[in-house]
Design an enzyme around this catalytic site. Structure first.
Site, mmCIF file in Angstrom:
data_model
loop_
_atom_site.group_PDB
_atom_site.id
_atom_site.type_symbol
_atom_site.label_atom_id
_atom_site.label_comp_id
_atom_site.label_asym_id
_atom_site.label_seq_id
_atom_site.Cartn_x
_atom_site.Cartn_y
_atom_site.Cartn_z
ATOM 1 N N ASP A 50 34.161 37.779 38.236
ATOM 2 C CA ASP A 50 35.149 39.151 38.186
ATOM 3 C C ASP A 50 36.580 38.312 38.427
ATOM 4 O O ASP A 50 36.857 38.460 39.672
ATOM 5 C CB ASP A 50 34.852 40.093 38.962
ATOM 6 C CG ASP A 50 35.823 41.141 38.910
ATOM 7 O OD1 ASP A 50 35.475 42.210 38.094
ATOM 8 O OD2 ASP A 50 36.799 41.372 39.860
ATOM 9 N N TYR A 55 45.326 38.270 39.223
ATOM 10 C CA TYR A 55 44.950 37.243 40.327
ATOM 11 C C TYR A 55 45.530 35.849 39.926
ATOM 12 O O TYR A 55 45.469 34.952 40.759
ATOM 13 C CB TYR A 55 43.539 37.140 40.247
ATOM 14 C CG TYR A 55 42.735 38.458 40.454
ATOM 15 C CD1 TYR A 55 43.286 39.676 40.899
ATOM 16 C CD2 TYR A 55 41.376 38.406 40.496
ATOM 17 C CE1 TYR A 55 42.454 40.589 41.158
ATOM 18 C CE2 TYR A 55 40.696 39.543 40.529
ATOM 19 C CZ TYR A 55 41.103 40.833 41.062
ATOM 20 O OH TYR A 55 40.532 41.850 41.419
ATOM 21 N N LYS A 80 41.117 41.810 33.802
ATOM 22 C CA LYS A 80 41.649 43.124 33.851
ATOM 23 C C LYS A 80 43.112 42.902 33.497
ATOM 24 O O LYS A 80 43.893 41.809 33.384
ATOM 25 C CB LYS A 80 41.487 43.554 35.349
ATOM 26 C CG LYS A 80 40.056 43.537 36.064
ATOM 27 C CD LYS A 80 40.230 44.090 37.471
ATOM 28 C CE LYS A 80 39.071 43.900 38.005
ATOM 29 N NZ LYS A 80 38.928 42.437 38.585
ATOM 30 N N HIS A 115 43.240 47.542 34.917
ATOM 31 C CA HIS A 115 43.227 47.306 36.299
ATOM 32 C C HIS A 115 43.629 48.745 37.045
ATOM 33 O O HIS A 115 42.990 48.724 38.273
ATOM 34 C CB HIS A 115 44.326 46.358 36.846
ATOM 35 C CG HIS A 115 43.656 45.305 38.117
ATOM 36 N ND1 HIS A 115 43.949 44.193 38.184
ATOM 37 C CD2 HIS A 115 43.174 45.836 39.083
ATOM 38 C CE1 HIS A 115 43.580 43.705 39.159
ATOM 39 N NE2 HIS A 115 43.136 44.671 39.845
ATOM 40 N N SER A 247 34.107 34.960 48.296
ATOM 41 C CA SER A 247 34.191 33.701 49.360
ATOM 42 C C SER A 247 34.690 32.427 48.664
ATOM 43 O O SER A 247 34.288 32.173 47.407
ATOM 44 C CB SER A 247 32.873 33.565 49.971
ATOM 45 O OG SER A 247 33.252 32.832 51.173
#
Length: 291
Positions: A50, A55, A80, A115, A247
């Site tokens: 994702d 980002y 997104k 988004h 992570s």
């Protein structure tokens, strides 16, 4: 219940495609570290990544995909469309889809979400129309939204009906993505989606660590011999959600996928969920239809 799900479990979307029930999130993962983190996730067995244009790491996901030895069809890749593109309406989103495809170096995305609902009603409708067209062109397989309140979702259904009347196809909502955890359960949204067979994804499913040490969480972790993160992710799965843990630490990436040898009881599930409304991220759901 422990055997009901596995790392390979999927949910059949309204688009007809299957989405893995556990995803790997790359929110706030530095672009330079994204490829390495995704490769680690692929090694563990994740097949669902994702990302988002905002980002700035779509390229790293694409690089990982190509370096992994996996075929494109084996990995469910989400991105997104960011608010500035949505504010540009139809043209803005059309351009963003092409830009994201080029940045990631892929021929199609498995899923593209709007988004956030910012941009006003006319631009949201134009944005959705651009997604529907991109599906028709083979650039996207499934489409959906993120951070839409129920009032935005109701509006989207009206837009879909209008687009169907105007152009013959209004598209289908396959996925919604939200911050969901026991301190922000969003059952109103979950119920809206359940009635329409729309998959509901949960970002920040471990609350960004903000609830470590919570009495109930610690108790359940001890009871099941699992970490607090694993308890929260299992709660998410058993709620019927698709959690998106993130992570960059190999041991945690592995731990976050080790969820299938135990189950929370109905009592555990109920005890963990609260009536609190305490999001730890932004909260565009509260925005009005004109925002």
């Amino acid at each position: 219940m422990a055997s009901t799900y596995s790392l390979n479990s999927t949910f059949k979307l309204n688009s007809g495609y299957e989405i893995p029930r556990l995803g790997f999130g790359v929110y706030q993962t530095p672009p330079a570290e994204t490829e390495k983190a995704c490769l680690e996730a692929f090694k563990v067995g994740y097949r669902h990544i994702d990302s988002a244009a905002a980002y700035r790491n779509e390229a790293g996901v694409g690089d990982a995909l190509r370096a992994s030895g996996l075929t494109r069809s084996e990995v469910f890749f989400t991105t997104k469309v960011p608010p500035p593109a949505v504010k540009g309406g139809y043209e803005g989103v059309k351009a963003q889809i092409n830009k994201s495809l080029e940045t990631a170096g892929v021929d199609y995305f498995d899923l593209v979400l709007i988004h956030a609902p910012y941009g006003g009603s006319a631009n949201r409708k134009g944005a959705w129309k651009a997604l529907v067209e991109a599906v028709e062109e083979g650039k996207l397989r499934s489409i959906g939204v993120s951070n839409y309140g129920v009032h935005h979702l109701d509006e989207l259904e009206r837009h879909i009906a209008e687009l169907k009347a105007e152009r013959g196809n209004g598209g289908v909502i396959s996925v919604g993505q939200y911050e969901i955890h026991p301190w922000c359960a969003r059952n109103d949204v979950i119920d809206w989606f359940a009635k329409r067979n729309i998959a509901c994804e949960a970002y920040s499913p471990v609350v960004q660590g903000a609830r470590w040490g919570d009495k109930t969480l610690v108790k359940l972790a001890g009871k099941h011999g699992k970490t607090e993160a694993q308890i929260l992710l299992r709660w998410s799965l058993q709620k019927g959600l698709i959690p998106l843990p993130k992570s960059v630490t190999p041991s945690r990436i592995k731990e976050n996928a080790d969820l299938y040898d135990f189950a929370l009881s109905p009592e555990d599930m109920a005890e963990l969920e609260t009536d609190e409304y305490s999001p730890v991220c932004w909260d565009p759901l509260k925005s009005g239809l004109d925002d």
